[in-house]
Design a protein around this motif. Structure first.
Motif, short mmCIF file in Angstrom:
data_model
loop_
_atom_site.label_atom_id
_atom_site.label_comp_id
_atom_site.label_asym_id
_atom_site.label_seq_id
_atom_site.Cartn_x
_atom_site.Cartn_y
_atom_site.Cartn_z
N THR A 173 0.63 -1.02 0.02
CA THR A 173 -0.68 0.07 0.00
C THR A 173 0.75 0.99 -0.08
N HIS A 174 2.60 0.99 0.27
CA HIS A 174 3.68 2.82 0.05
C HIS A 174 4.70 2.33 -0.40
N THR A 175 5.31 2.09 -0.17
CA THR A 175 6.80 1.84 -0.72
C THR A 175 7.44 1.89 0.60
N SER A 176 6.85 2.29 1.79
CA SER A 176 7.42 2.16 3.22
C SER A 176 8.61 0.28 3.34
N PRO A 177 7.39 -0.09 3.25
CA PRO A 177 8.32 -1.93 3.44
C PRO A 177 9.70 -2.21 3.00
N GLY A 178 9.54 -0.94 1.81
CA GLY A 178 11.09 -1.83 0.96
C GLY A 178 12.28 -0.97 2.74
N GLN A 179 11.87 0.03 2.82
CA GLN A 179 12.86 0.38 4.01
C GLN A 179 13.93 -0.14 4.84
N ILE A 180 12.69 -1.49 5.22
CA ILE A 180 13.06 -2.14 5.91
C ILE A 180 14.05 -3.30 5.24
N TYR A 200 -0.67 -0.01 -4.01
CA TYR A 200 -2.21 0.10 -4.15
C TYR A 200 -3.21 -0.01 -3.42
N ARG A 201 -4.04 0.16 -3.17
CA ARG A 201 -4.90 -0.05 -2.89
C ARG A 201 -6.59 0.03 -2.76
N TYR A 202 -6.74 -0.53 -1.73
CA TYR A 202 -8.38 -1.08 -2.23
C TYR A 202 -9.36 0.50 -2.51
N PRO A 256 2.87 5.78 11.73
CA PRO A 256 2.59 5.37 12.78
C PRO A 256 4.23 4.60 13.11
N PHE A 257 5.26 4.74 11.52
CA PHE A 257 6.46 4.64 11.49
C PHE A 257 7.46 5.43 11.88
N THR A 258 7.13 6.99 12.29
CA THR A 258 7.98 7.97 12.31
C THR A 258 7.51 8.93 13.55
N GLU A 259 8.52 9.04 14.44
CA GLU A 259 8.25 9.82 15.81
C GLU A 259 9.39 11.06 16.04
N PHE A 311 15.96 9.72 8.98
CA PHE A 311 14.67 10.46 8.66
C PHE A 311 13.81 9.69 7.28
N ALA A 312 12.41 9.60 7.40
CA ALA A 312 12.10 9.32 5.79
C ALA A 312 10.95 10.06 5.08
N PHE A 313 10.13 9.74 4.77
CA PHE A 313 9.08 11.21 3.33
C PHE A 313 8.87 9.22 2.67
N GLY A 314 7.98 10.09 2.40
CA GLY A 314 6.72 9.58 1.18
C GLY A 314 6.24 10.31 0.72
N MET A 315 6.13 10.81 -1.09
CA MET A 315 6.21 11.24 -1.35
C MET A 315 5.34 11.22 -3.22
N1 DAH Z 1 3.88 5.66 3.62
C1 DAH Z 1 2.96 6.97 4.02
C2 DAH Z 1 1.26 6.45 3.12
O1 DAH Z 1 1.67 6.33 2.56
C3 DAH Z 1 3.66 8.16 2.81
C4 DAH Z 1 5.01 8.15 4.14
C5 DAH Z 1 4.82 8.96 5.80
C6 DAH Z 1 5.97 7.54 4.10
C7 DAH Z 1 6.40 9.49 6.09
C8 DAH Z 1 7.36 7.82 4.62
C9 DAH Z 1 7.00 8.83 5.95
O2 DAH Z 1 8.49 7.57 4.45
O3 DAH Z 1 7.92 9.60 7.12
O4 DAH Z 1 0.73 7.59 3.45
#
Ligand code: DAH
Length: 344
Positions: A173-180, A200-202, A256-259, A311-315
């Motif tokens: 549902t997001h590229t975040s699992p790639g972080q792990i 992908y999202r439902y 949930p994955f950032t603070e 740090f992490a981000f998603g766009m």
């Molecule tokens: N995974 C988030 C989403 O799909 C986007 C995101 C937010 C990714 C914060 C990150 C982050 O790595 O730190 O909405």
């Protein structure tokens, strides 16, 4: 004898005239049969030789034979000439004119999402971030659990997806699992990567939400990575992407994955910040989520959160493309309508 000679002479003259007049191979063949065939006029004359005086036969025979040979040679020559003419006509008919202009080939172009993805990757590459590829088909564990989203967590509702018939296997549902995945591969090295790819999202498909879309994730892990690094790096990205004069702001948020977590807005480029329909009269457009990697996530990646931070981000590139080009419906991206695609 002279009767015979005369008959042969007129036969030869007739044959020559007729074969010269034959317009094509078929007509020529008919003429040949008429003169030289088994029941043709020459055969008829030859049959008459038997009635001659035996003393005259050899000379008469030779005479007839000479006529036959000359006619045969003439037929052959005429046949060759007709064939050559036919060949020349064929060549003239399908001649290749190399001076004609070529047929224009429709030139393809990159999909607007690909163009923006490449621009984003280029900017991050300039800042020292590598591209890391991770799979579209993921495990529940990678997509949720290890990112601090346990099964009971309400945040799962935001990221509902498509499940496969294999237990625990889903479309990410997001590229975040790639972080792990990067952390587990690189630990304990420092990390600076971006992870572009399809998610992908439902969802109910509407002008604002699709069941598939791109994301570009970013991750930096090291011994002294701070929130200041996060802000400075993302502001630098926004200036390169949207222009150095564009204002940027961060708003506190929750993931949930950032603070701590934040969202970054850029000043609305359409109204210049004064407020319009596109920015819902706020003057700002949200372009990404970000934050400091949660200690539990660092741990799941193999890093000791006491020594490392990140740090992490998603766009969403489609979202950025929509903002840049004032595209009002996200469904245009995957319907393959050339009227849309050819504008980019
Ligand atoms: N995974 C988030 C989403 O799909 C986007 C995101 C937010 C990714 C914060 C990150 C982050 O790595 O730190 O909405």
């Amino acid at each position: 004898m002279s009767d015979l000679a005369q008959a042969l002479a007129s036969l030869e003259a007739g044959g020559q005239a007729d074969l010269a007049a034959a317009p094509d191979a078929a007509a020529l063949d008919a003429v040949r049969v008429r003169y030289l065939g088994r029941k043709g006029s020459l055969a008829t004359i030859l049959r008459g030789l038997g009635d001659l005086d035996p003393a005259e036969r050899p000379a008469a025979g030779k005479l007839a034979n000479d006529v036959k040979q000359r006619l045969e040679a003439a037929f052959q020559a005429r046949r060759d000439a007709l064939e050559a003419a036919a060949q020349a006509a064929r060549e003239r008919a399908d001649r290749l004119d190399v001076t004609l202009p070529g047929r224009p080939r429709p030139v393809g172009r990159l999909h607007p999402s690909t163009q923006v993805l490449r621009r984003i990757c280029q900017i991050w590459a300039d800042m020292g971030f590598q591209v890391y590829r991770s799979p579209d088909v993921e495990t529940d564990e990678m997509n949720f659990e290890l990112l601090n989203i346990p099964a009971y967590h309400p945040a799962r509702d935001m990221w509902d997806t498509f499940y496969t018939t294999s237990e625990g296997i889903l479309l990410r549902t997001h590229t975040s699992p790639g972080q792990i995945r990067v952390m587990r591969e690189r630990c304990p090295e420092p990390i600076r990567v971006i992870l572009p790819g399809m998610c992908y999202r439902y969802e109910q498909i509407t002008a604002r939400s699709e069941i598939q879309f791109h994301q570009v994730e970013g991750l930096a892990v090291g011994r002294h990575v701070t929130m200041t690094d996060l802000k400075g790096t993302l502001i630098s990205f926004a200036h390169r992407m949207f222009g150095a004069e564009r204002k940027v702001r961060f708003r506190a948020s929750y993931f949930p994955f950032t603070e701590p977590s934040a969202e970054m807005d850029v000043e609305c480029g359409i109204c210049g910040g004064s407020g319009c329909a596109i920015c819902k009269h706020s003057g700002w457009l949200e372009i990404l989520g970000c934050g400091m990697v949660h200690p539990r996530v660092l741990e799941n990646g193999g890093y000791d959160p006491a020594a490392f931070s990140g740090f992490a981000f998603g766009m969403g590139p489609e979202r950025i493309t929509m903002l840049r080009h004032r595209i009002e419906d996200i469904r245009y991206f995957w319907t393959n309508d050339l009227r849309f695609l050819e504008q980019f």
